[in-house]
Design a protein around this motif. Structure first.
Motif, short mmCIF file in Angstrom:
data_model
loop_
_atom_site.label_atom_id
_atom_site.label_comp_id
_atom_site.label_asym_id
_atom_site.label_seq_id
_atom_site.Cartn_x
_atom_site.Cartn_y
_atom_site.Cartn_z
N LYS A 150 -7.26 9.21 15.04
CA LYS A 150 -5.85 8.97 14.45
C LYS A 150 -6.04 10.17 13.18
O LYS A 150 -7.05 9.16 12.59
CB LYS A 150 -5.72 7.47 13.63
N ASP A 151 -5.80 10.59 12.82
CA ASP A 151 -4.94 10.93 11.21
C ASP A 151 -3.74 10.10 10.03
O ASP A 151 -3.00 9.51 10.72
CB ASP A 151 -4.14 12.57 11.87
N PRO A 152 -4.60 10.55 8.97
CA PRO A 152 -3.54 9.28 8.53
C PRO A 152 -2.41 9.43 7.69
O PRO A 152 -2.36 11.13 7.77
CB PRO A 152 -4.37 9.27 6.80
N ALA A 153 -1.81 9.40 7.82
CA ALA A 153 -0.06 9.98 6.99
C ALA A 153 0.67 9.51 6.25
O ALA A 153 0.53 7.73 5.17
CB ALA A 153 1.09 9.21 8.51
N LEU A 154 1.30 10.20 5.49
CA LEU A 154 2.01 9.18 4.04
C LEU A 154 3.19 8.18 4.25
O LEU A 154 4.12 8.42 5.09
CB LEU A 154 2.83 10.43 3.24
N LEU A 155 2.60 7.03 3.52
CA LEU A 155 3.58 6.18 3.70
C LEU A 155 3.52 4.84 2.88
O LEU A 155 2.81 5.05 2.29
CB LEU A 155 2.90 5.58 5.67
N VAL A 156 4.99 3.92 2.88
CA VAL A 156 4.79 3.02 2.24
C VAL A 156 4.63 1.64 3.24
O VAL A 156 5.57 1.61 4.09
CB VAL A 156 5.74 2.65 1.50
N ALA A 205 1.11 -1.09 -0.07
CA ALA A 205 0.03 -0.39 0.10
C ALA A 205 1.07 1.82 0.08
O ALA A 205 1.84 1.53 1.13
CB ALA A 205 -0.50 -0.10 1.34
N VAL A 206 0.61 1.71 -0.64
CA VAL A 206 1.07 3.60 -0.91
C VAL A 206 0.05 3.98 -0.75
O VAL A 206 -0.57 4.43 -1.66
CB VAL A 206 2.13 3.82 -1.96
N GLY A 207 0.80 5.74 0.28
CA GLY A 207 0.24 6.87 -0.19
C GLY A 207 -0.36 7.03 1.03
O GLY A 207 0.24 7.28 2.35
N GLN A 208 -1.47 7.84 1.78
CA GLN A 208 -2.32 8.71 2.85
C GLN A 208 -3.03 7.15 3.81
O GLN A 208 -3.93 6.93 3.26
CB GLN A 208 -2.59 9.32 2.76
N LYS A 209 -2.44 6.95 4.35
CA LYS A 209 -3.17 6.15 5.48
C LYS A 209 -2.90 5.85 6.81
O LYS A 209 -1.98 6.67 7.43
CB LYS A 209 -2.86 4.60 4.52
N ARG A 210 -3.46 5.18 7.52
CA ARG A 210 -4.38 5.04 9.21
C ARG A 210 -3.24 3.50 9.47
O ARG A 210 -4.10 2.62 9.22
CB ARG A 210 -5.07 5.62 9.41
N VAL A 211 -2.50 3.40 10.00
CA VAL A 211 -2.03 2.69 10.27
C VAL A 211 -2.21 2.17 12.57
O VAL A 211 -2.49 2.38 12.93
CB VAL A 211 -1.26 1.71 10.73
N THR A 212 -3.27 0.75 12.29
CA THR A 212 -3.41 0.23 13.99
C THR A 212 -2.25 -0.61 14.75
O THR A 212 -2.60 -1.65 13.73
CB THR A 212 -4.79 0.12 14.23
N TRP A 213 -1.83 -0.12 14.76
CA TRP A 213 -0.79 -1.91 15.66
C TRP A 213 -0.74 -2.19 17.01
O TRP A 213 -1.54 -1.18 18.38
CB TRP A 213 0.61 -1.11 15.67
N GLY A 214 -0.22 -2.84 17.92
CA GLY A 214 -1.02 -2.98 18.86
C GLY A 214 -2.19 -3.76 19.62
O GLY A 214 -2.89 -3.95 19.02
N LYS A 215 -2.09 -4.14 21.61
CA LYS A 215 -3.33 -4.96 21.85
C LYS A 215 -4.08 -4.11 22.61
O LYS A 215 -5.24 -4.69 23.15
CB LYS A 215 -3.21 -6.09 22.19
N LEU A 216 -3.76 -2.92 23.26
CA LEU A 216 -4.31 -1.77 23.49
C LEU A 216 -5.02 -0.57 23.26
O LEU A 216 -4.63 -0.34 22.53
CB LEU A 216 -3.17 -1.18 24.63
#
Length: 265
Positions: free
Chosen positions: A93-99, A56-67
């Protein structure tokens, strides 16, 4: 709040383009607020899937962790803190530019890598709103009859500014994070390595007298305000910088079922 989720699929290419648009307006009865309508893009990215990968490439929100509400390992996406924690973490959460690359080469194991070419801090107000870090402190001092004109001018001149060395659009501010996910018996686990900036800032003084400014902001007593009238507290001393330390951290999460209970941490 209105969220329009838009997705265009190319099934023969195992790819899709997503572009979500959100319109939000808040008003609070009985409160002095200045909320306005806000129209903005949310997740806007292209995604390509293969037999053993997802890119995935672009502006996206990512969720990590279990809490759910604690930010321990879930540090990739910045947050909108202009209403502090009125909304839950996923809404903030705000999306961030990422790969983002996910690899499924081993059975039952997934390796996920995220690269952020530039740093995007969390949104946060320091003065002038009900949700700001220091609320309406400046206005309260300006309208109070007990303070001198000098004290009012000093408080009015206090400012919080970005650290342009960190927020500039430069690859030197790039960040990366890696997560290995798998399953062992009845336990799902994740192993993390994070090389990221703190998205929420800490205030850093520019001169030694800046400590007097911070002391007053965090504890606005008459004594601390009087200390600001000492010679030398002006100019650079009244300007604080939003510092974003870089974090190198490793982490681990897990989740399992024990009888009728679900356990995670």
């Amino acid at each position: 709040r209105i969220l329009l989720e838009n997705q265009v699929d190319w099934a023969d290419q195992n790819a899709f383009l997503r572009a979500d648009v959100e319109w939000r307006f808040e008003t609070f009865r009985g409160m002095d607020n200045h909320s306005q309508g806000d129209l903005r893009f949310r997740d806007v990215y292209a995604d390509v899937k293969g037999e053993q990968f997802d890119l995935a490439v672009g502006q996206k929100r990512v969720t990590w962790g279990k809490l759910d509400e604690l930010v321990i390992l879930d540090r990739v996406s910045p947050q909108d803190l202009t209403h502090f924690v009125l909304y839950d973490k996923q809404e903030r959460k705000d999306p961030a530019l990422l790969v983002q690359h996910q690899w499924f080469g081993w059975e039952g194991v997934q390796l996920e890598t995220v690269f952020l070419p530039v740093f995007q801090p969390s949104e946060q107000d320091f003065f002038g709103t009900n949700w700001a870090v220091f609320g309406h402190l400046k206005q309260a001092v300006a309208e109070s009859p007990v303070y001198t004109a000098q004290q009012k001018n000093l408080v009015s001149a206090i400012s919080v500014q970005d650290d342009e060395g960190v927020t500039s659009r430069s690859l030197k501010n790039s960040q990366a994070a890696v997560r290995l996910r798998g399953r062992r018996g009845e336990v799902d686990y994740g192993i993390y390595y994070l090389n990221l900036y703190y998205t929420t800032p800490v205030l850093k003084e520019r001169t030694p007298d800046g400590n007097l400014v911070k002391r007053f902001l965090f504890e606005p007593t008459a004594a601390n305000l009087n200390a600001l009238t000492t010679p030398g507290v002006s100019g650079e001393s009244l300007r604080l910088t939003k510092a974003h330390p870089r974090v190198n951290a490793a982490g681990f999460d897990w989740e399992t079922v024990w009888g009728l209970f679900g356990l995670r941490g």
